[in-house]
Scaffold this motif. Structure first.
Motif, PDB file in Angstrom:
ATOM      1  N   SER A  16       0.825  -1.206   0.000  1.00 48.75           N
ATOM      2  CA  SER A  16       0.000   0.000   0.000  1.00 48.75           C
ATOM      3  C   SER A  16       0.865   1.264   0.000  1.00 48.75           C
ATOM      4  O   SER A  16       0.591   2.233  -0.724  1.00 48.75           O
ATOM      5  N   ASN A  17       1.952   1.241   0.805  1.00 51.38           N
ATOM      6  CA  ASN A  17       2.845   2.409   0.853  1.00 51.38           C
ATOM      7  C   ASN A  17       3.554   2.623  -0.485  1.00 51.38           C
ATOM      8  O   ASN A  17       3.722   3.754  -0.942  1.00 51.38           O
ATOM      9  N   VAL A  18       3.964   1.518  -1.099  1.00 51.03           N
ATOM     10  CA  VAL A  18       4.619   1.626  -2.407  1.00 51.03           C
ATOM     11  C   VAL A  18       3.667   2.210  -3.432  1.00 51.03           C
ATOM     12  O   VAL A  18       4.040   3.075  -4.245  1.00 51.03           O
ATOM     13  N   LEU A  22       4.047   5.675  -5.590  1.00 48.86           N
ATOM     14  CA  LEU A  22       3.968   5.703  -7.049  1.00 48.86           C
ATOM     15  C   LEU A  22       2.890   6.679  -7.523  1.00 48.86           C
ATOM     16  O   LEU A  22       3.082   7.418  -8.496  1.00 48.86           O
ATOM     17  N   THR A  23       1.751   6.643  -6.846  1.00 43.45           N
ATOM     18  CA  THR A  23       0.655   7.539  -7.226  1.00 43.45           C
ATOM     19  C   THR A  23       1.054   8.999  -7.039  1.00 43.45           C
ATOM     20  O   THR A  23       0.768   9.855  -7.891  1.00 43.45           O
ATOM     21  N   LYS A  28       2.800  14.265  -9.255  1.00 44.45           N
ATOM     22  CA  LYS A  28       3.737  15.392  -9.313  1.00 44.45           C
ATOM     23  C   LYS A  28       4.288  15.585 -10.722  1.00 44.45           C
ATOM     24  O   LYS A  28       4.476  16.724 -11.173  1.00 44.45           O
ATOM     25  N   VAL A  29       4.538  14.482 -11.399  1.00 43.49           N
ATOM     26  CA  VAL A  29       5.022  14.581 -12.780  1.00 43.49           C
ATOM     27  C   VAL A  29       3.963  15.242 -13.664  1.00 43.49           C
ATOM     28  O   VAL A  29       4.277  16.121 -14.479  1.00 43.49           O
ATOM     29  N   LEU A  30       2.708  14.819 -13.505  1.00 45.54           N
ATOM     30  CA  LEU A  30       1.630  15.404 -14.299  1.00 45.54           C
ATOM     31  C   LEU A  30       1.471  16.898 -13.997  1.00 45.54           C
ATOM     32  O   LEU A  30       1.213  17.704 -14.899  1.00 45.54           O
ATOM     33  N   LEU A 147      -1.805  16.668   0.472  1.00 44.79           N
ATOM     34  CA  LEU A 147      -2.330  17.528  -0.578  1.00 44.79           C
ATOM     35  C   LEU A 147      -2.169  16.862  -1.943  1.00 44.79           C
ATOM     36  O   LEU A 147      -3.071  16.926  -2.796  1.00 44.79           O
ATOM     37  N   VAL A 148      -1.054  16.170  -2.151  1.00 45.71           N
ATOM     38  CA  VAL A 148      -0.848  15.441  -3.405  1.00 45.71           C
ATOM     39  C   VAL A 148      -1.863  14.303  -3.523  1.00 45.71           C
ATOM     40  O   VAL A 148      -2.427  14.064  -4.600  1.00 45.71           O
ATOM     41  N   ASP A 149      -2.120  13.600  -2.399  1.00 51.47           N
ATOM     42  CA  ASP A 149      -3.133  12.531  -2.415  1.00 51.47           C
ATOM     43  C   ASP A 149      -4.508  13.093  -2.758  1.00 51.47           C
ATOM     44  O   ASP A 149      -5.276  12.470  -3.512  1.00 51.47           O
ATOM     45  N   TYR A 150      -4.812  14.254  -2.193  1.00 48.67           N
ATOM     46  CA  TYR A 150      -6.108  14.879  -2.455  1.00 48.67           C
ATOM     47  C   TYR A 150      -6.237  15.258  -3.933  1.00 48.67           C
ATOM     48  O   TYR A 150      -7.273  14.991  -4.582  1.00 48.67           O
TER      49      TYR A 150
END
Length: 471
Positions: A16-18, A22-23, A28-30, A147-150
């Motif tokens: 799950s952490n991996v 990755l997500t 961030k790349v997008l 914030l990135v997850d959101y």
């Protein structure tokens, strides 16, 4: 079984952490490529900048405070050794020995107390103040990840919403081979299955979005309230810290002043009882050795540059004699009064005994060593008058006396003379006496003068303590 279950939970958590990493990396790349928007909060970003600045300032203050405490400790050790030296040289039969020892003990206690209070009232407070920063810094970083997850969950949900419209178009007009090959009664079930699957994915994405948004907003709200409060607290902290240091230092110096005053009283009492053995510091010639790393020479004697004091063999002042009491002191060549004296005929008459001859004759009949009294020349309207330099055309105008370099001197400016040990310099007065700095003379090297006879090009200033007078 329990061990297998534990391993499964651990493996699942790692996976799950991996997946989260990755997500986040993909998101961030997008965002950097401009293919996905990023949630911005300028007010919070300003709070983070203030936080970083406050942390930097506090860290520097803590470092400098530790350096200050180390210096206090070093001064304590130096003061302690100095007092120990006094206790060793203070002989038992001298009065005030017990008082001196007691003062030394109190001195040591005062340094210890000062250092400890600085630790308690400044350093520990400083450590407590900075102790809250690591946790807040960690929470700021965690808020950034949430914030990135959101943003990722929001973009995923939006993409499913867009795909829903496309699926609805497909359901209205089947085009896949499977749908074409399926019986008529089965096509409805396939359509229903696709709708159910799409709704399930959309519901899951919506739940993830709501969950990610909730976690982010909870952290964001707490930091939005805490960061400004922390930023405003720095004023009171700085005031209290420096007030404590200033107050402790003030009290320390007051108490130390009392101890020093008591020690001075003890030493004065010792001096009174042993007054006949008092050590007297006599006047000594200026030190000719150059000061290492210091351009400034030792201070010149009092009076004008031309009035160099006599160097007596016995280093004791000579009582004024009748011959020298009436003789006027030589004046700077720039003084107008001297010109009037020359014009008024104040020069000694022919056959009259010169002050130098009087001093020499008196010294010959005395048991004391001879004292040489020199009169120096003065320039009036470009003419060399009076003294040993009168009428000597081979000397520069205003010549006063000669000196010889005892050490090499490297000139550091264009108006300075470059000297080698053994060089003879003809000393002349400054054109403007106000330009003369203490311990510096104006002159021209004898070799340059004999060769060129050009005063403007050859003269320069040099440190007096690098030379010794020879004439």
């Amino acid at each position: 079984m329990a061990e297998m279950g534990s391993k499964g939970v651990t493996a699942g958590k790692i996976a799950s952490n991996v997946q989260k990493k990755l997500t986040r990396a993909q998101e961030k790349v997008l965002q950097k490529l401009g293919k996905a928007d990023e949630t911005k909060d300028e007010q919070f970003e300003q709070c983070v900048q203030n936080f970083n600045k406050q942390l930097t300032e506090g860290t520097r203050l803590q470092k400098d405070l530790r350096t200050y405490l180390a210096s206090v400790k070093a001064m304590h050790e130096a003061s302690k050794k100095l007092n120990e030296c006094l206790q060793e040289v203070y002989e038992p039969d001298w009065p005030g020995r017990d008082e001196a020892n007691k003062i030394a003990e109190n001195n040591d206690l005062l340094w210890l107390d000062y250092h400890q209070k600085l630790v308690d009232q400044a350093l520990l407070t400083m450590d407590t103040y900075l102790g809250q920063f690591p946790d807040i810094k960690s929470r700021i970083a965690k808020r950034g990840r949430k914030l990135v997850d959101y943003d990722s969950a929001r973009h995923h949900y939006e993409s499913l919403q867009t795909a829903k419209k496309k699926d609805e178009a497909k359901i209205a007009k089947p085009v896949s081979l499977l749908e074409k090959a399926a019986p008529q009664w089965c096509q409805g079930k396939l359509q229903a299955h696709l709708v159910a699957q799409t709704n399930l994915l959309r519901n899951q994405a919506e739940e993830e979005l709501i969950k990610a948004q909730k976690v982010f907003e909870e952290m964001n709200v707490d930091l939005q309230e805490e960061l400004p409060s922390l930023w405003n607290s720095r004023v009171g902290f700085y005031v209290n810290t420096f007030q404590s240091i200033a107050g402790l230092e003030e009290n320390f110096h007051k108490e130390m002043s009392k101890l020093n005053e008591s020690l001075n009283d003890v030493l004065v009492s010792l001096e009174k009882q042993h007054g006949s053995n008092t050590f007297t510091v006599k006047a000594q010639p200026s030190d000719n050795a150059p000061a290492k790393g210091n351009k400034s020479p030792s201070p010149p004697p009092e009076g004008s540059p031309a009035a160099t004091p006599e160097i007596r063999v016995n280093h004791e002042p000579e009582p004024p004699s009748s011959a020298t009491a009436g003789a006027s002191l030589p004046k700077s060549p720039s003084q107008p009064a001297e010109a009037s004296e020359v014009a008024g005929g104040t020069q000694p008459a022919a056959g009259a005994q010169e002050p130098g001859e009087t001093a020499a004759s008196e010294a010959a009949s005395s048991s004391l060593p001879a004292v040489v009294v020199e009169t120096f020349s003065a320039t009036v309207n470009g003419t060399v008058e009076g003294g040993s330099g009168a009428g000597r055309l081979d000397l520069p105008p205003g010549f006063m006396f000669k000196v010889q370099a005892q050490h090499d001197y490297v000139a550091t400016d264009t108006d300075e003379l470059q000297l080698k040990a053994g060089d003879v310099v003809l000393v002349i007065p400054f054109q403007n006496p106000e330009e003369q700095d203490e311990g510096w003379l104006m002159g021209v090297k004898e070799s340059d003068w004999n060769q060129h006879k050009e005063l403007e090009k050859c003269r320069g200033v040099f440190p007096e303590n690098f030379t010794e007078r020879v004439q």
